[in-house]
Design a protein around this motif. Structure first.
Motif, short mmCIF file in Angstrom:
data_model
loop_
_atom_site.label_atom_id
_atom_site.label_comp_id
_atom_site.label_asym_id
_atom_site.label_seq_id
_atom_site.Cartn_x
_atom_site.Cartn_y
_atom_site.Cartn_z
N GLY A 66 -6.54 -19.21 30.41
CA GLY A 66 -5.95 -20.02 29.36
C GLY A 66 -6.31 -21.48 29.52
N TYR A 67 -6.44 -22.18 28.40
CA TYR A 67 -6.82 -23.59 28.41
C TYR A 67 -5.90 -24.34 27.46
N LEU A 68 -5.31 -25.42 27.93
CA LEU A 68 -4.40 -26.25 27.16
C LEU A 68 -4.94 -27.67 27.13
N ILE A 69 -5.06 -28.25 25.93
CA ILE A 69 -5.61 -29.60 25.77
C ILE A 69 -4.65 -30.43 24.94
N HIS A 70 -4.32 -31.61 25.43
CA HIS A 70 -3.60 -32.62 24.66
C HIS A 70 -4.55 -33.80 24.47
N ALA A 71 -4.99 -34.02 23.24
CA ALA A 71 -5.90 -35.12 22.93
C ALA A 71 -5.10 -36.28 22.36
N TYR A 72 -5.48 -37.49 22.75
CA TYR A 72 -4.70 -38.68 22.40
C TYR A 72 -5.52 -39.65 21.54
N LEU A 73 -4.80 -40.57 20.92
CA LEU A 73 -5.42 -41.60 20.10
C LEU A 73 -5.83 -42.82 20.90
N ASP A 74 -5.31 -42.95 22.12
CA ASP A 74 -5.51 -44.19 22.84
C ASP A 74 -5.92 -44.01 24.30
N LYS A 75 -6.25 -42.78 24.71
CA LYS A 75 -6.67 -42.54 26.08
C LYS A 75 -7.37 -41.18 26.17
N PRO A 76 -8.10 -40.93 27.25
CA PRO A 76 -8.74 -39.62 27.41
C PRO A 76 -7.73 -38.49 27.44
N GLN A 77 -8.18 -37.30 27.11
CA GLN A 77 -7.29 -36.15 26.96
C GLN A 77 -6.78 -35.64 28.30
N ASP A 78 -5.66 -34.92 28.25
CA ASP A 78 -5.15 -34.16 29.38
C ASP A 78 -5.52 -32.69 29.16
N ALA A 79 -5.79 -31.98 30.25
CA ALA A 79 -6.13 -30.57 30.13
C ALA A 79 -5.56 -29.81 31.32
N TRP A 80 -5.16 -28.56 31.05
CA TRP A 80 -4.65 -27.66 32.07
C TRP A 80 -5.33 -26.30 31.91
N ILE A 81 -5.55 -25.62 33.03
CA ILE A 81 -6.21 -24.32 33.01
C ILE A 81 -5.35 -23.32 33.78
N TYR A 82 -5.27 -22.10 33.24
CA TYR A 82 -4.60 -21.01 33.95
C TYR A 82 -5.64 -19.94 34.28
N PHE A 83 -5.78 -19.63 35.58
CA PHE A 83 -6.64 -18.54 36.03
C PHE A 83 -5.73 -17.42 36.55
N PRO A 84 -5.86 -16.19 36.01
CA PRO A 84 -4.95 -15.12 36.40
C PRO A 84 -5.02 -14.78 37.89
N GLY A 85 -6.18 -14.96 38.52
CA GLY A 85 -6.30 -14.67 39.93
C GLY A 85 -5.47 -15.59 40.81
N GLN A 86 -5.25 -16.83 40.34
CA GLN A 86 -4.46 -17.80 41.08
C GLN A 86 -3.00 -17.79 40.66
N ARG A 87 -2.74 -17.29 39.45
CA ARG A 87 -1.39 -17.18 38.90
C ARG A 87 -0.65 -18.52 38.91
N SER A 126 4.10 -24.54 16.90
CA SER A 126 4.95 -25.73 16.97
C SER A 126 4.68 -26.41 18.30
N ALA A 127 5.34 -27.52 18.54
CA ALA A 127 5.11 -28.27 19.78
C ALA A 127 5.31 -27.40 21.01
N GLY A 128 6.25 -26.44 20.95
CA GLY A 128 6.52 -25.59 22.09
C GLY A 128 5.38 -24.65 22.44
N THR A 129 4.49 -24.41 21.49
CA THR A 129 3.34 -23.54 21.75
C THR A 129 2.39 -24.17 22.75
N PHE A 130 2.43 -25.50 22.87
CA PHE A 130 1.40 -26.22 23.62
C PHE A 130 1.95 -26.82 24.91
N SER A 131 2.71 -26.00 25.63
CA SER A 131 3.29 -26.42 26.90
C SER A 131 2.65 -25.65 28.05
N GLN A 132 2.80 -26.18 29.26
CA GLN A 132 2.29 -25.48 30.43
C GLN A 132 3.03 -24.16 30.64
#
Length: 457
Positions: A242-263, A442-448
């Motif tokens: 899984g990959y989660l990206i928050h892109a901003y108007l005033d700074k570089p984006q934040d990103a998080w990755i989920y790998f099932p092997g690491q859980r 909704s906003a809740g869809t895009f959480s860690q």
């Protein structure tokens, strides 16, 4: 020697001119110029009139009525159209000035590659709220002193409907109205040289707070440009990623990755810019997602101007649920019968890497549609100035959203002589373009937590 006023005057004058230039570079247009919107310009800034030879008609409001039987992927409003002509290796010289260098190179490189040019339909509408906010933005929106940050704008409208700089055109693309959010079952496809097809299928969720009519200014959306979540379903070796990206108007984006092997969910500062995306043999960089994503802080943007070009448009064949991926993709390029090109006016923006920054693409040239502000084509150059990759987008009007949508795109690597497609939806059961309005994202869809939950199912 004592410094007199005459010694100081040239320096002071230079500083004053510099400040004046900076101010004018980031200033909104005058009330008089803004008054053109809705008159000789469309409500979001395109030329309302057609062109001289009639190949581009006048804009009449776009596709505002929902055709009978309309559902994305189930109806092509222009199915009866036939190509007017094709651009191929035999007549390339005649049409050289109407296509980007990347398309010309693909025509020269691959046997059978051509552009079928259809009648032009200016199908993209402009909802009333978008028109209203865009007119306000014309005299209000501005870029920050750093030269790239969107500092001030009314949301749910085009920030710079009468742009003066390249970065303003780019922000119009990044914040263009495509509804509040959407969800779809998509596929990234990579044809192999042996004729096989590598398919990465996933759920994609997108949220655009900028487009929410409940918001009004950038403070209301807390600087969020967009939120993306990708939930990989196949191949089996990648299922659960899984990959989660928050892109901003005033700074570089934040990103998080989920790998099932690491859980576990891990922050990924490298999931940005020109870092390769896993599983695509170094053919696909992170900031090529959705044609261009993330902060534009590594480039200087020059506005070349506007010109008529043959660009992908009204590409309903690409989303047609009757089509199968294996029938749509050839070993070297997307089969030509599934691509439609029309003559439209586009803004041309040249991006070059700043002297104190780095990027594998030292230059990019963007071609952005005047009616929708969608990015339809990008040429990308390497450090030696050679054309390296070519990326083309798609566009189709969605009357139920009141906007033109961009989903499918493909990237051609001229060095590796391979290509990748992404966001293809033809075989997916779900193409839900009103999900944001109706609460299915909704906003809740895009959480860690949601990223982890989906990966652990």
């Amino acid at each position: 020697m004592k410094k007199t006023a005459s010694h100081l005057r040239p320096r002071a004058l230079g500083l004053a001119l510099a400040l004046a230039f900076t101010a004018s570079a980031h200033a909104a247009v005058s009330e008089q110029e803004a008054a053109r919107l809705g008159k000789d310009l469309t409500p979001i800034g395109a030329e309302k009139a057609g062109n001289k030879d009639g190949s581009i008609p006048a804009w009449d409001g776009g596709m505002t009525k929902v055709p009978a039987g309309w559902k994305p992927g189930r109806l092509d409003p222009y199915a009866a159209d036939k190509p007017l002509f094709s651009v191929d290796a035999s007549n390339l010289d005649k049409y050289q000035d109407k296509i980007p260098p990347g398309q010309a190179t693909l025509i020269k490189t691959y046997k059978g590659y051509k552009l079928d040019v259809y009648p032009t339909h200016r199908s993209c509408p402009a909802p009333d709220l978008v028109a209203e906010r865009s007119k306000k933005n014309a005299t209000y929106a501005k870029i920050g002193e750093d030269g790239w940050r969107l500092e001030q704008a009314h949301t749910a409208g085009v920030p710079f409907p009468i742009p003066k700089t390249g970065v303003e055109v780019l922000w119009n693309y990044k914040t263009r109205y495509t509804g509040l959010g959407r969800r779809a079952q998509i596929a990234a496809l990579m044809p192999e040289k042996d004729g096989s097809l590598v398919e990465t299928k996933q759920w994609a969720f997108e949220l655009y707070p900028f487009n929410d009519p409940k918001n009004n200014t950038l403070k209301d959306i807390e600087g969020i440009d967009s939120k993306l979540l990708f939930d990989v379903q196949s191949p089996p070796s990648r299922a659960g990623e899984g990959y989660l990206i928050h892109a901003y108007l005033d700074k570089p984006q934040d990103a998080w990755i989920y790998f099932p092997g690491q859980r576990r969910v891990r922050r990924s500062p490298t999931f940005a810019y020109d870092n390769p995306i896993a599983g695509f043999d170094n053919l696909y960089f992170v900031d090529q997602i959705n044609m261009f994503t993330g902060a534009p802080d590594r480039y200087d943007f020059k506005l070349i101007g506007k010109k008529e070009m043959f660009v992908p448009y009204n590409n309903y064949k690409l989303i047609d649920k009757k089509n199968k991926f294996k029938d749509m993709l050839g070993p070297e390029y997307v089969k030509r019968d599934f691509m439609r090109y029309e003559n439209h006016r586009v803004w041309v923006v040249e991006a070059t890497v700043k002297g104190d920054k780095r990027h594998s693409f030292t230059k990019r040239v963007f071609y952005i549609d005047e009616d929708s502000w969608a990015l339809l084509h990008v040429d990308m150059y390497d450090a030696k100035g050679n054309l390296w990759r070519v990326q083309e987008g798609s566009l189709w009007a969605a009357p139920d959203v009141g906007a033109c949508m961009s989903y499918e795109y493909q990237m051609y690597d001229l060095v590796a002589r391979r290509y990748v497609t992404d966001n293809w939806t033809a075989e997916g059961e779900v193409l839900d373009i009103t999900a944001g309005k109706e609460g299915r994202v909704s906003a809740g869809t895009f959480s860690q937590d949601e990223l982890r939950r989906r990966g652990e199912r």
